[in-house]
Design a protein around this motif. Structure first.
Motif, PDB file in Angstrom:
ATOM      1  N   GLY A 298     -26.175 -45.346 -62.308  1.00 55.77           N
ATOM      2  CA  GLY A 298     -25.911 -46.438 -61.393  1.00 55.77           C
ATOM      3  C   GLY A 298     -24.687 -47.223 -61.252  1.00 55.77           C
ATOM      4  N   LYS A 299     -23.702 -46.432 -62.168  1.00 60.98           N
ATOM      5  CA  LYS A 299     -22.339 -47.109 -62.285  1.00 60.98           C
ATOM      6  C   LYS A 299     -21.456 -46.606 -61.001  1.00 60.98           C
ATOM      7  CE  LYS A 299     -21.836 -47.697 -66.964  1.00 60.98           C
ATOM      8  NZ  LYS A 299     -21.247 -47.190 -68.155  1.00 60.98           N
ATOM      9  N   LEU A 300     -22.158 -45.734 -60.359  1.00 61.92           N
ATOM     10  CA  LEU A 300     -21.157 -45.051 -58.885  1.00 61.92           C
ATOM     11  C   LEU A 300     -22.163 -45.057 -57.916  1.00 61.92           C
ATOM     12  CD1 LEU A 300     -19.099 -42.077 -59.894  1.00 61.92           C
ATOM     13  CD2 LEU A 300     -18.141 -44.339 -59.266  1.00 61.92           C
ATOM     14  N   SER A 301     -21.912 -45.377 -56.866  1.00 55.52           N
ATOM     15  CA  SER A 301     -22.697 -45.360 -55.476  1.00 55.52           C
ATOM     16  C   SER A 301     -21.833 -44.617 -54.553  1.00 55.52           C
ATOM     17  CB  SER A 301     -23.276 -46.708 -54.910  1.00 55.52           C
ATOM     18  OG  SER A 301     -22.112 -47.358 -54.685  1.00 55.52           O
ATOM     19  N   TYR A 302     -22.255 -44.068 -53.362  1.00 59.34           N
ATOM     20  CA  TYR A 302     -21.502 -43.478 -52.520  1.00 59.34           C
ATOM     21  C   TYR A 302     -22.059 -43.765 -50.975  1.00 59.34           C
ATOM     22  CZ  TYR A 302     -25.288 -39.905 -52.622  1.00 59.34           C
ATOM     23  OH  TYR A 302     -26.411 -39.398 -52.538  1.00 59.34           O
ATOM     24  N   SER A 303     -21.165 -43.518 -50.058  1.00 58.75           N
ATOM     25  CA  SER A 303     -21.435 -43.685 -48.689  1.00 58.75           C
ATOM     26  C   SER A 303     -21.097 -42.321 -48.002  1.00 58.75           C
ATOM     27  CB  SER A 303     -20.698 -44.884 -48.110  1.00 58.75           C
ATOM     28  OG  SER A 303     -21.139 -44.939 -46.711  1.00 58.75           O
ATOM     29  N   GLU A 304     -21.925 -42.031 -47.034  1.00 57.46           N
ATOM     30  CA  GLU A 304     -21.785 -40.948 -46.160  1.00 57.46           C
ATOM     31  C   GLU A 304     -21.967 -41.071 -44.808  1.00 57.46           C
ATOM     32  OE1 GLU A 304     -23.537 -37.459 -49.158  1.00 57.46           O
ATOM     33  OE2 GLU A 304     -24.913 -38.229 -47.766  1.00 57.46           O
ATOM     34  N   ASN A 305     -20.900 -40.713 -43.737  1.00 65.10           N
ATOM     35  CA  ASN A 305     -21.121 -40.693 -42.444  1.00 65.10           C
ATOM     36  C   ASN A 305     -21.394 -39.404 -41.913  1.00 65.10           C
ATOM     37  OD1 ASN A 305     -20.765 -42.706 -40.139  1.00 65.10           O
ATOM     38  ND2 ASN A 305     -19.327 -41.160 -39.618  1.00 65.10           N
ATOM     39  N   ILE A 306     -22.605 -39.279 -41.725  1.00 67.05           N
ATOM     40  CA  ILE A 306     -23.038 -37.659 -41.437  1.00 67.05           C
ATOM     41  C   ILE A 306     -23.306 -37.800 -39.757  1.00 67.05           C
ATOM     42  CG2 ILE A 306     -24.855 -35.974 -41.650  1.00 67.05           C
ATOM     43  CD1 ILE A 306     -25.378 -37.171 -44.386  1.00 67.05           C
ATOM     44  N   VAL A 307     -22.549 -36.776 -39.193  1.00 66.03           N
ATOM     45  CA  VAL A 307     -22.673 -36.402 -37.468  1.00 66.03           C
ATOM     46  C   VAL A 307     -23.579 -35.353 -37.498  1.00 66.03           C
ATOM     47  CG1 VAL A 307     -21.229 -35.903 -35.782  1.00 66.03           C
ATOM     48  CG2 VAL A 307     -20.458 -37.454 -37.424  1.00 66.03           C
ATOM     49  N   GLU A 308     -24.652 -35.507 -36.698  1.00 70.41           N
ATOM     50  CA  GLU A 308     -25.522 -34.360 -36.473  1.00 70.41           C
ATOM     51  C   GLU A 308     -24.772 -33.537 -35.266  1.00 70.41           C
ATOM     52  OE1 GLU A 308     -28.596 -34.013 -37.741  1.00 70.41           O
ATOM     53  OE2 GLU A 308     -28.739 -35.899 -38.691  1.00 70.41           O
ATOM     54  N   GLY A 309     -24.970 -32.021 -35.670  1.00 68.44           N
ATOM     55  CA  GLY A 309     -24.729 -31.114 -34.578  1.00 68.44           C
ATOM     56  C   GLY A 309     -23.243 -30.499 -34.886  1.00 68.44           C
ATOM     57  N   PHE A 310     -23.470 -29.116 -34.930  1.00 73.01           N
ATOM     58  CA  PHE A 310     -22.108 -28.277 -34.978  1.00 73.01           C
ATOM     59  C   PHE A 310     -21.320 -28.462 -33.761  1.00 73.01           C
ATOM     60  CE2 PHE A 310     -19.852 -24.401 -34.558  1.00 73.01           C
ATOM     61  CZ  PHE A 310     -19.036 -24.311 -35.753  1.00 73.01           C
ATOM     62  N   GLU A 311     -21.770 -28.906 -32.593  1.00 72.16           N
ATOM     63  CA  GLU A 311     -21.030 -29.209 -31.521  1.00 72.16           C
ATOM     64  C   GLU A 311     -20.240 -30.546 -31.493  1.00 72.16           C
ATOM     65  OE1 GLU A 311     -25.174 -31.044 -30.749  1.00 72.16           O
ATOM     66  OE2 GLU A 311     -24.182 -29.130 -31.560  1.00 72.16           O
ATOM     67  N   ASN A 312     -20.704 -31.187 -32.611  1.00 76.08           N
ATOM     68  CA  ASN A 312     -19.630 -32.403 -32.537  1.00 76.08           C
ATOM     69  C   ASN A 312     -18.743 -32.213 -33.803  1.00 76.08           C
ATOM     70  OD1 ASN A 312     -21.345 -33.886 -30.686  1.00 76.08           O
ATOM     71  ND2 ASN A 312     -22.958 -33.926 -31.911  1.00 76.08           N
ATOM     72  N   THR A 313     -18.435 -31.206 -34.289  1.00 81.43           N
ATOM     73  CA  THR A 313     -17.713 -31.134 -35.583  1.00 81.43           C
ATOM     74  C   THR A 313     -16.200 -31.576 -35.356  1.00 81.43           C
ATOM     75  OG1 THR A 313     -18.744 -29.085 -36.567  1.00 81.43           O
ATOM     76  CG2 THR A 313     -16.478 -29.403 -37.077  1.00 81.43           C
ATOM     77  N   VAL A 314     -15.529 -30.963 -33.958  1.00 78.75           N
ATOM     78  CA  VAL A 314     -14.129 -31.680 -33.711  1.00 78.75           C
ATOM     79  C   VAL A 314     -14.228 -33.180 -33.584  1.00 78.75           C
ATOM     80  CG1 VAL A 314     -12.519 -31.521 -31.994  1.00 78.75           C
ATOM     81  CG2 VAL A 314     -13.777 -29.343 -32.811  1.00 78.75           C
ATOM     82  N   ASP A 315     -15.307 -33.583 -32.917  1.00 75.92           N
ATOM     83  CA  ASP A 315     -15.238 -35.244 -32.621  1.00 75.92           C
ATOM     84  C   ASP A 315     -15.182 -35.962 -34.080  1.00 75.92           C
ATOM     85  OD1 ASP A 315     -15.269 -35.294 -29.950  1.00 75.92           O
ATOM     86  OD2 ASP A 315     -17.308 -35.018 -29.781  1.00 75.92           O
TER      87      ASP A 315
END
Length: 339
Positions: A298-315
């Motif tokens: 519990g000494k490390l936590s993490y944040s993720e920003n997950i975009v849904e959809g292969f079509e949104n990869t470039v964005d």
């Protein structure tokens, strides 16, 4: 095979900030597997700032992306067909693979994952190259000592968030620099940074003077540019500066001209060193074990920003340069299959 693949190609060398027209989506067939190959279905792919440098046809620590070829990066996927004695259908793997829905690759080019240890996404973030970059850059080059002051730019990004937390584990005062009030709150209230500075609304030099009354002992530089100029004016005797990234400069079309920093390094007997995480490849296991231990404790936590959809990869990739992400930027391409 009847399944169709979809992939993303680089079709132009970007001038300045990349645009959607620099990329092309292409449908293609999936090849038959050869011996010792597996077909990997992409579940998550990683988009990272360093990829911008690979879009230029210039010498760097890795070869540039080829035009009209698939872009590659970190991918967590699932084996859905196998002609390998090492990997079976249903296995989860990680590797540097193409930005495509399916990759036919040799079994030696991917590493099997155990999804029971930690969520699959952590292998692209806190327990992967991102975490290892923070771990080795800070501890080997920065060498933070208890009671010292550590400043992290790009502090709300994938690497910066981990750097700040490791610095706190080591007993230092940690000051982060980020680009929104939301990120400032996350750094202080969510991750335990002692202070955080909004470079878009604060006078960075003055804010640093207030946040670092005893000067700066360690600077972990993710951004370069004017922000780093302000930090370097406040370094202490014997300061250590780890150069991890220069995202403020990646989209410039001409060489950046700024203050000459050699005098600051000289009069302070300071060390500035750039690094690439692969420099520490022989020690990856050590770093991964320690990061996993801190995460479990519990000494490390993490944040993720997950975009849904292969079509949104470039964005998702372009969003890196406008500061849209907090923590690791990922694209979820598909759900795992029940095999």
């Amino acid at each position: 095979m009847l399944m169709k693949n979809e992939r993303i190609l680089l079709v132009n060398r970007p001038k300045g900030t990349p645009e959607k027209s620099d990329f092309r989506f292409e449908a293609t067939a999936i090849p038959e597997l050869e011996n010792d190959q597996v077909l990997v279905k992409t579940i998550y792919l990683s988009v990272d700032p360093y990829m911008r440098g690979r879009m230029n046809d210039t010498k760097s620590y890795v070869p540039p992306f080829e035009l009209n070829e698939v872009i590659s990066g970190g991918v967590v996927g699932q084996v859905i067909q196998s002609r390998s004695s090492e990997l079976a259908e249903g296995d989860f793997v990680i590797g540097n693979l193409g930005w495509q829905k399916y990759n036919a690759v040799s079994d030696a080019s991917v590493r099997k994952l155990d999804p029971s240890i930690a969520p699959l996404t952590t292998n692209l973030g806190v327990l992967g190259m991102t975490g290892l970059t923070a771990y080795f850059g800070l501890l080997d080059i920065g060498n933070p000592q208890e009671g010292e002051t550590v400043v992290v730019s790009g502090a709300a990004g994938a690497v910066g968030t981990i750097v700040g937390q490791i610095a706190k584990i080591k007993g230092t005062r940690v000051v982060g620099i980020a680009g929104s009030d939301e990120k400032i709150s996350y750094l202080k209230d969510g991750l335990g940074f002692d202070e955080a500075i909004n470079y878009k609304t604060d006078d960075v030099y003055k804010a640093l003077k207030n946040a670092c009354p005893d000067g700066v002992d360690v600077y972990f530089d993710n951004v370069g540019g004017e922000i780093s100029d302000h930090v370097l004016r406040q370094i202490n005797k014997g300061a250590r500066i780890a150069i991890c990234g220069q995202i403020a400069l990646y989209n410039l079309e001409k060489m950046d001209v700024g203050p000459r920093i050699q005098s600051q390094l000289l009069i302070n007997s300071a060390l500035m060193k750039g690094f690439i995480v692969s420099d520490y490849a022989a020690h990856f296991e050590e770093g991964a074990v320690q990061l996993a231990k801190w995460l479990k404790e519990g000494k490390l936590s993490y944040s993720e920003n997950i975009v849904e959809g292969f079509e949104n990869t470039v964005d998702a990739f372009l969003g890196l340069f406008s500061g849209e992400n907090t923590g690791k930027q990922l694209v979820k391409v598909a759900e795992p299959e029940n095999v």
